[in-house]
Design a protein around this motif. Structure first.
Motif, PDB file in Angstrom:
ATOM      1  N   THR A   1     -10.515   3.818  43.929  1.00  0.00           N
ATOM      2  CA  THR A   1     -11.021   4.890  43.672  1.00  0.00           C
ATOM      3  C   THR A   1     -12.644   4.845  44.329  1.00  0.00           C
ATOM      4  OG1 THR A   1      -9.934   4.993  41.496  1.00  0.00           O
ATOM      5  CG2 THR A   1     -11.672   6.704  41.779  1.00  0.00           C
ATOM      6  N   PRO A   2     -13.086   5.940  45.066  1.00  0.00           N
ATOM      7  CA  PRO A   2     -12.340   7.413  45.169  1.00  0.00           C
ATOM      8  C   PRO A   2     -10.946   7.349  46.281  1.00  0.00           C
ATOM      9  CG  PRO A   2     -14.028   7.223  46.437  1.00  0.00           C
ATOM     10  CD  PRO A   2     -13.942   5.985  45.630  1.00  0.00           C
ATOM     11  N   SER A   3     -10.680   6.375  46.848  1.00  0.00           N
ATOM     12  CA  SER A   3      -9.446   6.163  47.531  1.00  0.00           C
ATOM     13  C   SER A   3      -8.149   6.524  46.825  1.00  0.00           C
ATOM     14  CB  SER A   3      -9.499   4.593  48.337  1.00  0.00           C
ATOM     15  OG  SER A   3      -8.335   4.767  49.186  1.00  0.00           O
ATOM     16  N   SER A   4      -7.132   6.631  47.546  1.00  0.00           N
ATOM     17  CA  SER A   4      -5.928   6.786  46.825  1.00  0.00           C
ATOM     18  C   SER A   4      -4.942   5.502  47.148  1.00  0.00           C
ATOM     19  CB  SER A   4      -4.898   7.969  47.370  1.00  0.00           C
ATOM     20  OG  SER A   4      -4.889   7.789  48.827  1.00  0.00           O
ATOM     21  N   TRP A   5      -5.497   4.498  47.829  1.00  0.00           N
ATOM     22  CA  TRP A   5      -5.080   3.301  47.946  1.00  0.00           C
ATOM     23  C   TRP A   5      -5.212   2.422  47.053  1.00  0.00           C
ATOM     24  CZ3 TRP A   5      -7.669   2.607  53.657  1.00  0.00           C
ATOM     25  CH2 TRP A   5      -6.758   3.497  54.531  1.00  0.00           C
ATOM     26  N   THR A   6      -4.065   1.461  46.865  1.00  0.00           N
ATOM     27  CA  THR A   6      -4.202   0.316  45.983  1.00  0.00           C
ATOM     28  C   THR A   6      -4.906  -0.789  46.940  1.00  0.00           C
ATOM     29  OG1 THR A   6      -2.214  -0.793  46.512  1.00  0.00           O
ATOM     30  CG2 THR A   6      -2.270   0.776  44.812  1.00  0.00           C
ATOM     31  N   VAL A   7      -5.298  -1.875  46.298  1.00  0.00           N
ATOM     32  CA  VAL A   7      -6.100  -2.937  46.848  1.00  0.00           C
ATOM     33  C   VAL A   7      -4.902  -3.496  47.947  1.00  0.00           C
ATOM     34  CG1 VAL A   7      -6.968  -5.526  46.765  1.00  0.00           C
ATOM     35  CG2 VAL A   7      -7.665  -3.551  45.167  1.00  0.00           C
ATOM     36  N   ALA A   8      -3.812  -3.833  47.594  1.00  0.00           N
ATOM     37  CA  ALA A   8      -2.971  -4.103  48.712  1.00  0.00           C
ATOM     38  C   ALA A   8      -2.340  -3.389  49.779  1.00  0.00           C
ATOM     39  CB  ALA A   8      -1.656  -4.622  47.865  1.00  0.00           C
ATOM     40  N   GLU A   9      -2.293  -2.226  49.477  1.00  0.00           N
ATOM     41  CA  GLU A   9      -2.236  -1.068  50.538  1.00  0.00           C
ATOM     42  C   GLU A   9      -3.458  -1.028  51.443  1.00  0.00           C
ATOM     43  OE1 GLU A   9       0.583   2.467  48.495  1.00  0.00           O
ATOM     44  OE2 GLU A   9      -1.830   2.392  48.026  1.00  0.00           O
ATOM     45  N   ALA A  10      -4.771  -0.764  50.909  1.00  0.00           N
ATOM     46  CA  ALA A  10      -5.819  -0.899  51.638  1.00  0.00           C
ATOM     47  C   ALA A  10      -5.872  -2.102  52.520  1.00  0.00           C
ATOM     48  CB  ALA A  10      -7.212  -0.815  50.770  1.00  0.00           C
ATOM     49  N   ARG A  11      -5.742  -3.181  52.097  1.00  0.00           N
ATOM     50  CA  ARG A  11      -5.791  -4.442  52.875  1.00  0.00           C
ATOM     51  C   ARG A  11      -4.895  -4.588  54.216  1.00  0.00           C
ATOM     52  NH1 ARG A  11      -7.473  -9.877  49.856  1.00  0.00           N
ATOM     53  NH2 ARG A  11      -8.119 -10.386  51.755  1.00  0.00           N
ATOM     54  N   SER A  12      -3.401  -3.980  53.870  1.00  0.00           N
ATOM     55  CA  SER A  12      -2.652  -4.030  54.908  1.00  0.00           C
ATOM     56  C   SER A  12      -2.801  -2.873  55.628  1.00  0.00           C
ATOM     57  CB  SER A  12      -1.077  -3.417  54.093  1.00  0.00           C
ATOM     58  OG  SER A  12      -0.051  -3.384  54.925  1.00  0.00           O
ATOM     59  N   LEU A  13      -3.084  -1.699  55.274  1.00  0.00           N
ATOM     60  CA  LEU A  13      -3.712  -0.772  56.502  1.00  0.00           C
ATOM     61  C   LEU A  13      -5.074  -0.870  57.114  1.00  0.00           C
ATOM     62  CD1 LEU A  13      -2.732   2.400  53.992  1.00  0.00           C
ATOM     63  CD2 LEU A  13      -1.596   1.705  56.175  1.00  0.00           C
TER      64      LEU A  13
END
Length: 177
Positions: free
Chosen positions: A5-17
């Motif tokens: 938060t404030p992102s809508s990404w999870t940690v795993a999604e953020a790392r991958s993206l």
């Protein structure tokens, strides 16, 4: 799964993206943001005791890790190496050391080649306002800073990196999840 938060990404999604966006980053600001995000995740990997930063810790693990970090911070006054005119490291923990200078040295530590901790907060805000995927990257960075602030003791507390020895000390005492 926990969201940065404030992102809508999870940690795993953020790392991958972030890893995927590294291939398409065209401007220096976006690339620096990706490098900063990656460096902060690597730093958290180290604090977690290896390649393990895949989620935000819940209580009581969060409080325990926070206590370990704050204990490590209390033992050393600086993680940077300052050399005198002869190339000899200056002991900033000595009684004659300037605590204001010491604080500024840690605040300006580079997280990676392009961005310091202080500059990284500004960069996260600029990216969050940029539009497109860069906005979400900026918000994910803001989420990492908020999480690191919490680990370091509260809002704005993440102003320094632990030294490699301090990181090992924290990681070796981190409870197994």
């Amino acid at each position: 799964m926990t969201v940065l938060t404030p992102s809508s990404w999870t940690v795993a999604e953020a790392r991958s993206l972030a890893a995927q966006f590294r291939q398409v980053a065209t401007d220096g600001e976006a690339y620096d943001g990706i490098e900063l995000f990656t460096a902060l995740c690597d730093y958290l990997d180290q604090l977690y005791g290896g390649a393990g930063f895949d989620r935000l810790l819940p209580e009581p693990e969060l409080s325990e890790l926070s206590g370990l970090i704050q204990c490590a911070l209390g033992k050393a006054r600086t993680g940077s190496v300052l050399l005198d005119d002869d190339g000899v490291p200056v002991d900033l923990a000595a009684s004659g050391a300037d605590p204001v200078y010491d604080t500024l040295v840690r605040l300006d530590q580079p997280v990676n080649a392009a961005v310091t901790l202080l500059q990284g907060r500004r960069l996260a805000a600029e990216l969050a306002a940029a539009g497109d995927w860069r906005s979400e990257l900026g918000r994910a960075l803001q989420g990492l800073y908020t999480y690191l602030d919490h680990l370091y003791g509260g809002p704005g507390a993440f102003t320094e990196l632990l030294t490699p020895d301090e990181r090992d000390q924290v990681a070796n005492r981190t409870p197994k999840r």
